[in-house]
Design an enzyme around this catalytic site. Structure first.
Site, short mmCIF file in Angstrom:
data_model
loop_
_atom_site.label_atom_id
_atom_site.label_comp_id
_atom_site.label_asym_id
_atom_site.label_seq_id
_atom_site.Cartn_x
_atom_site.Cartn_y
_atom_site.Cartn_z
N ASN A 143 33.98 -36.21 49.73
CA ASN A 143 33.70 -34.99 50.51
C ASN A 143 34.29 -34.99 51.92
O ASN A 143 34.61 -33.95 52.46
CB ASN A 143 32.20 -34.70 50.54
CG ASN A 143 31.40 -35.81 51.15
OD1 ASN A 143 31.87 -36.94 51.28
ND2 ASN A 143 30.18 -35.52 51.53
N GLU A 240 25.78 -45.68 52.89
CA GLU A 240 25.55 -44.29 53.31
C GLU A 240 25.45 -43.47 52.04
O GLU A 240 26.46 -43.17 51.40
CB GLU A 240 26.71 -43.79 54.19
CG GLU A 240 26.89 -44.55 55.49
CD GLU A 240 25.74 -44.35 56.47
OE1 GLU A 240 24.84 -43.53 56.19
OE2 GLU A 240 25.73 -45.03 57.50
N CYS A 274 26.39 -34.81 52.38
CA CYS A 274 25.25 -35.69 52.10
C CYS A 274 24.01 -35.33 52.91
O CYS A 274 22.89 -35.42 52.42
CB CYS A 274 25.64 -37.12 52.41
SG CYS A 274 26.30 -37.29 54.08
N GLU A 472 26.65 -45.79 60.67
CA GLU A 472 28.01 -45.52 61.12
C GLU A 472 27.92 -44.84 62.47
O GLU A 472 26.92 -44.18 62.78
CB GLU A 472 28.74 -44.66 60.09
CG GLU A 472 29.04 -45.53 58.90
CD GLU A 472 29.88 -44.93 57.80
OE1 GLU A 472 29.80 -43.72 57.56
OE2 GLU A 472 30.60 -45.71 57.17
N1 LIG Z 1 25.29 -40.77 53.58
C1 LIG Z 1 26.56 -40.47 53.75
O1 LIG Z 1 27.14 -40.70 54.80
C2 LIG Z 1 27.34 -39.81 52.63
C3 LIG Z 1 28.54 -39.18 52.93
C4 LIG Z 1 29.25 -38.57 51.90
C5 LIG Z 1 28.76 -38.57 50.60
N2 LIG Z 1 27.58 -39.17 50.34
C6 LIG Z 1 27.03 -39.15 48.97
O2 LIG Z 1 28.06 -39.39 48.03
C7 LIG Z 1 27.78 -38.74 46.81
C8 LIG Z 1 28.99 -37.97 46.35
O3 LIG Z 1 30.13 -38.74 46.40
P1 LIG Z 1 30.79 -39.39 45.11
O4 LIG Z 1 30.54 -38.52 43.92
O5 LIG Z 1 32.18 -39.76 45.45
O6 LIG Z 1 29.92 -40.72 44.94
P2 LIG Z 1 30.11 -41.90 43.89
O7 LIG Z 1 28.97 -42.82 44.14
O8 LIG Z 1 30.32 -41.39 42.54
O9 LIG Z 1 31.50 -42.58 44.32
C9 LIG Z 1 31.73 -43.04 45.61
C10 LIG Z 1 32.82 -44.09 45.59
O10 LIG Z 1 32.37 -45.23 44.87
C11 LIG Z 1 33.36 -45.61 43.91
N3 LIG Z 1 32.66 -46.28 42.83
C12 LIG Z 1 32.13 -45.73 41.72
N4 LIG Z 1 31.52 -46.68 40.98
C13 LIG Z 1 31.66 -47.84 41.63
C14 LIG Z 1 31.24 -49.18 41.39
N5 LIG Z 1 30.53 -49.50 40.31
N6 LIG Z 1 31.56 -50.13 42.28
C15 LIG Z 1 32.26 -49.83 43.39
N7 LIG Z 1 32.69 -48.59 43.68
C16 LIG Z 1 32.39 -47.60 42.81
C17 LIG Z 1 34.03 -44.31 43.57
O11 LIG Z 1 35.29 -44.53 42.97
C18 LIG Z 1 34.11 -43.66 44.92
O12 LIG Z 1 35.19 -44.16 45.67
C19 LIG Z 1 26.60 -37.85 47.08
O13 LIG Z 1 25.43 -38.44 46.59
C20 LIG Z 1 26.55 -37.79 48.60
O14 LIG Z 1 25.30 -37.49 49.13
C21 LIG Z 1 26.87 -39.80 51.32
N1 LIG Z 2 30.05 -35.09 59.05
C1 LIG Z 2 29.16 -36.00 58.39
C2 LIG Z 2 29.15 -35.76 56.94
C3 LIG Z 2 28.79 -36.96 56.18
C4 LIG Z 2 28.15 -36.60 54.88
O1 LIG Z 2 28.61 -36.12 53.88
#
Ligand SMILES: NC(=O)c1ccc[n+]([C@@H]2O[C@H](COP(=O)([O-])OP(=O)(O)OC[C@H]3O[C@@H](n4cnc5c(N)ncnc54)[C@H](O)[C@@H]3O)[C@@H](O)[C@H]2O)c1
Ligand SMILES: NCCCC=O
Length: 498
Positions: A143, A240, A274, A472
């Site tokens: 995202n 995160e 997120c 972060e």
């Molecule tokens: N808290 C935050 O700062 C933050 C920011 C952005 C997104 N998010 C969260 O991320 C989620 C959406 O993102 P997404 O769909 O890319 O998440 P995801 O967990 O599916 O994937 C995230 C990353 O992890 C990798 N990955 C997948 N399986 C793995 C494994 N077994 N070992 C190591 N790496 C692996 C993926 O290839 C990708 O690069 C939502 O739940 C959102 O809330 C959190």
């Molecule tokens: N700009 C902060 C956004 C991080 C979460 O998705």
């Protein structure tokens, strides 16, 4: 395996395949296997040897130069990010701004990394050194691709570490621009290395014996796997993760700001954020007025080609995700929620965009706490409005979730605002605003969103650092990318027990 970016993604999720939002191939590349991961870590280790010898000031200078280049190339990087992810060009530019700001911030802190000097009896003394960890791994979600890569690498590099970064396979492109920029700024080759791939590549990185730390942004289920892998190697992790954050609107708020805040809390980056405040609790007295204005403004959001200046909402990341989000809306209706606007696919007039994964942003009324749309992270443009009577009641309901990333409160009552945020179980709280990202402030969650209140308190972090799985941004993140060495110095003779 060679993959193509931009093939329309309509089938099952193949972790080694790359797609974009509008059925167009924009690049092809190979996913990294064991061999490539080993090479990337080896290179990073070699760069680390050079980098760790530099003073903080020298490292800071290179980070500052990288920040300058990013700033200079903002429009170009934002354009690629918009194609990469689908977010509007306006938002992509803001992401690039928070990225170079992060590099600038840690460039400034790099020279301030320091330990303590402690007097001991007889003129002896001790001191502590804050040292880098080594090769750190960054794994990103789709995202905020460039921002995530910057927010992870800037503190890591400032502290003297190297980083191997794996972007999400859905948004593989802009992390490469960051790597190019670090090199151009003077970082040793391999200091910030990018590998491509999905979960399998991510696991190889987490399990690698020469990796000292993993910083992950993504979902709770993947975060759990990362933690398991890291635990086997006793590696620290920063997690995160996801959220289902509350936004509380009291009747005494500035209504105009509260309505704007609710849109900011729900519809940036197509709702794929997120920390979004997707559970919007509104005090009964103003429920109708607030809802009417929110719906009006939501209906005005311009959906379409994210590269056009006037667009405020682009397409979702891929078809399965769009279908998942639409499924939540359908489920909400079945459970008794009322769709006040949107919640359906949107087909732009431009024929080039007809295969894009667009939907109309949705506001749901008549929501209850037990509905799936209110309990689970949707990660799409769907706002759930709930009403409440009293402060005590709304606090209990707001905290009744396994997540704890963010929370917001709109009120003109200063005491209430601070009383409420003090009780909210969330790592990031906003008063009279939502989803602003100053890089000087730490970002991260409580509970399943990222951390439990444990951690070690040192003289440097006293009162600030109690987060188990890291943060972060902000000064505190230095603690999470460095380790403390104690040096004990004897000024007299050895008093032996033997
Ligand atoms: N808290 C935050 O700062 C933050 C920011 C952005 C997104 N998010 C969260 O991320 C989620 C959406 O993102 P997404 O769909 O890319 O998440 P995801 O967990 O599916 O994937 C995230 C990353 O992890 C990798 N990955 C997948 N399986 C793995 C494994 N077994 N070992 C190591 N790496 C692996 C993926 O290839 C990708 O690069 C939502 O739940 C959102 O809330 C959190
Ligand atoms: N700009 C902060 C956004 C991080 C979460 O998705």
């Amino acid at each position: 395996m060679t993959t193509q970016i931009g093939v329309s993604f309509d089938g099952s999720l193949d972790e080694d395949s790359i797609w974009t939002w509008c059925s167009r191939v924009i690049a092809t590349f190979s996913c990294s296997g064991e061999k490539e991961v080993n090479l990337a870590v080896e290179d990073a280790k070699a760069a680390f040897k050079i980098w760790r010898q530099k003073s903080g000031l020298e490292r800071g200078r290179i980070l500052l130069e990288a920040a300058r280049i990013i700033r200079e190339r903002t429009d170009e990087i934002a354009t690629v990010e918009s194609i990469n992810n689908g977010k509007s060009i306006l938002e992509a530019r803001l992401d690039i701004d928070t990225s170079w700001q992060c590099l600038e911030y840690y460039a400034g802190l790099a020279g301030s990394m320091a330990g303590e000097h402690i007097q001991l009896p007889g003129g002896s003394f001790g001191y502590t050194r804050r040292e880098p960890l080594g090769v750190c791994v960054g794994i990103g979600a789709w995202n905020y691709p460039f921002q995530i890569a910057s927010w992870k690498s800037a503190p890591a590099l400032a502290c003297g570490n190297a980083m191997v970064f794996k972007p999400s396979p859905f948004t593989p492109v802009t992390a490469l621009l960051l790597a190019e920029i670090y090199t151009e700024a003077g970082a040793p080759p391999g200091l910030f290395n990018v590998v491509q791939g999905g979960g399998a590549t991510g696991q190889l990185l987490c399990q690698h014996r020469d990796v000292a730390k993993v910083s992950f942004t993504g979902s709770v289920p993947t975060g759990t796997k990362i933690m398991e892998a890291a635990a086997k190697g006793i590696k620290p992790v920063t997690l995160e993760l996801g959220g289902k954050s509350p936004l509380i609107i009291f009747a005494d708020c500035n209504l105009e700001n509260a309505v704007k805040g609710a849109l900011m809390a729900n519809f940036l980056t197509q709702g794929e954020v997120c920390c979004n405040g997707t559970r919007v609790f509104v005090q009964k007295e103003i429920l109708d007025k607030f809802t009417e204005q929110v719906v009006q403004q939501t209906q005005r959001i311009k959906i379409g080609d994210p590269l056009l200046e006037g667009t405020r909402m682009g397409p979702l990341i891929n078809r399965p995700h769009l279908e998942r989000v639409l499924g939540f809306v359908k489920g909400a209706k079945e459970q008794g929620a009322k769709v006040l606007c949107g919640g359906d696919p949107y087909v732009p007039e431009d024929p080039k965009l007809k295969d894009g994964y667009f939907m109309r942003p949705c506001v749901l009324g008549n929501c209850r706490d037990d509905m799936t749309c209110v309990k689970e992270e949707i990660f799409g443009p769907v706002m759930s409005i709930l009403s409440f009577d009293t402060e005590a009641e709304v606090l209990e309901r707001a905290n009744n979730t396994a997540f704890g990333l963010a929370a917001g409160v709109f009120t003109r009552d200063l005491q209430r605002a601070h009383r409420v945020v003090a009780e909210l179980q969330a790592g990031v709280c906003f008063i009279n605003n939502y989803n602003v990202s100053p890089v000087e402030l730490p970002f991260g969650g409580y509970k399943k969103s990222g951390s439990q209140p444990v951690g070690i308190v040192t003289a440097q972090n006293r009162g600030a650092s109690r987060e188990g799985f890291g943060r972060e941004n902000g000064r505190v993140t230095i603690e999470h990318y460095s380790q403390l060495k104690t040096v004990c110095v004897e000024m007299g003779d050895v008093e032996s027990a033997f």
